[in-house]
Design an enzyme around this catalytic site. Structure first.
Site, short mmCIF file in Angstrom:
data_model
loop_
_atom_site.label_atom_id
_atom_site.label_comp_id
_atom_site.label_asym_id
_atom_site.label_seq_id
_atom_site.Cartn_x
_atom_site.Cartn_y
_atom_site.Cartn_z
N LEU A 75 35.32 -40.80 1.74
CA LEU A 75 35.39 -39.59 2.55
C LEU A 75 34.07 -38.82 2.62
CD1 LEU A 75 38.90 -38.36 1.38
CD2 LEU A 75 38.35 -39.84 3.32
N CYS A 76 33.00 -39.42 2.17
CA CYS A 76 31.68 -38.79 2.23
C CYS A 76 31.06 -39.10 3.59
CB CYS A 76 30.81 -39.35 1.10
SG CYS A 76 29.30 -38.47 0.79
N HIS A 77 30.54 -38.07 4.26
CA HIS A 77 29.96 -38.26 5.59
C HIS A 77 28.65 -39.06 5.52
CE1 HIS A 77 32.54 -34.77 6.39
NE2 HIS A 77 32.56 -35.20 7.62
N MET A 117 25.71 -34.98 -2.95
CA MET A 117 26.21 -36.30 -3.36
C MET A 117 25.12 -37.36 -3.25
SD MET A 117 29.13 -35.61 -4.47
CE MET A 117 29.50 -37.28 -4.91
N GLU A 118 24.29 -37.25 -2.24
CA GLU A 118 23.19 -38.20 -2.06
C GLU A 118 22.17 -38.07 -3.19
OE1 GLU A 118 25.46 -38.01 1.58
OE2 GLU A 118 24.70 -36.44 0.28
N ASP A 132 19.42 -51.95 -15.96
CA ASP A 132 19.52 -53.36 -15.59
C ASP A 132 18.23 -54.12 -15.89
OD1 ASP A 132 20.78 -55.68 -14.31
OD2 ASP A 132 19.26 -55.36 -12.77
#
Length: 162
Positions: A75-77, A117-118, A132
């Site tokens: 649901l993130c644009h 969020m980004e 990693d």
């Protein structure tokens, strides 16, 4: 925040409609750190890790992570990002004796929704890439303190973490 949702009468989640919101300049800064053994930090700083330039590759991974946030967070644009900057700093520069790396991501856009969020995704992906690339020599590395440091723009204005 770009992952805002609302619920309909049946309790189903939906992506928030941002069509009526003004497109404004929006910025978010997030940070986090990865703790590691002193020998691991020395390998990274010397550029002698077997997989190559750890911080250079982690920087690219963080940028890619910011760009792919809407593919990862439901649901993130999807946003047209105008800037993503990833910076690294040895934790010992801020806290003597610390053995880790601090990552800061700055993300910007001109649009109807924010980029917190980004920025958070960029930090996490950059730190996961460090893990990693170095896990063969240090499986005990741990990621800590990922958070939004500040955000600017939009109806809710600015936020700066204490």
């Amino acid at each position: 925040m770009s992952a805002l949702t609302h619920f309909d009468a049946q309790g189903q989640a939906h992506m928030v409609d941002v069509a009526a919101k003004a497109a404004t300049h929006r910025t978010a800064v997030a940070s986090g750190r990865i703790e590691m053994l002193p020998a691991t930090l020395a390998l990274i700083e010397a550029g002698t890790a077997k997989k190559g330039d750890v911080l250079g590759i982690a920087r690219i991974a963080g940028i890619q992570g910011a760009k792919k946030t809407s593919d990862l967070i439901p649901l993130c644009h999807p946003l047209a990002l105008t800037r993503v900057a990833i910076e690294f700093e040895a934790a010992s520069a801020r806290q003597p004796g610390a053995t880790g790396i601090l990552c800061t991501a700055t993300v910007e856009t001109v649009g109807p929704t924010g980029v917190e969020m980004e920025a958070l995704t960029a930090v996490q992906v950059a730190l996961l890439t460090i893990y990693d690339m170095c896990k063969a020599v240090d499986r005990g590395m741990s990621i800590h303190g990922v958070r939004v440091e500040e955000k600017h723009g939009g109806k809710s204005g600015s936020y700066v973490a204490q």
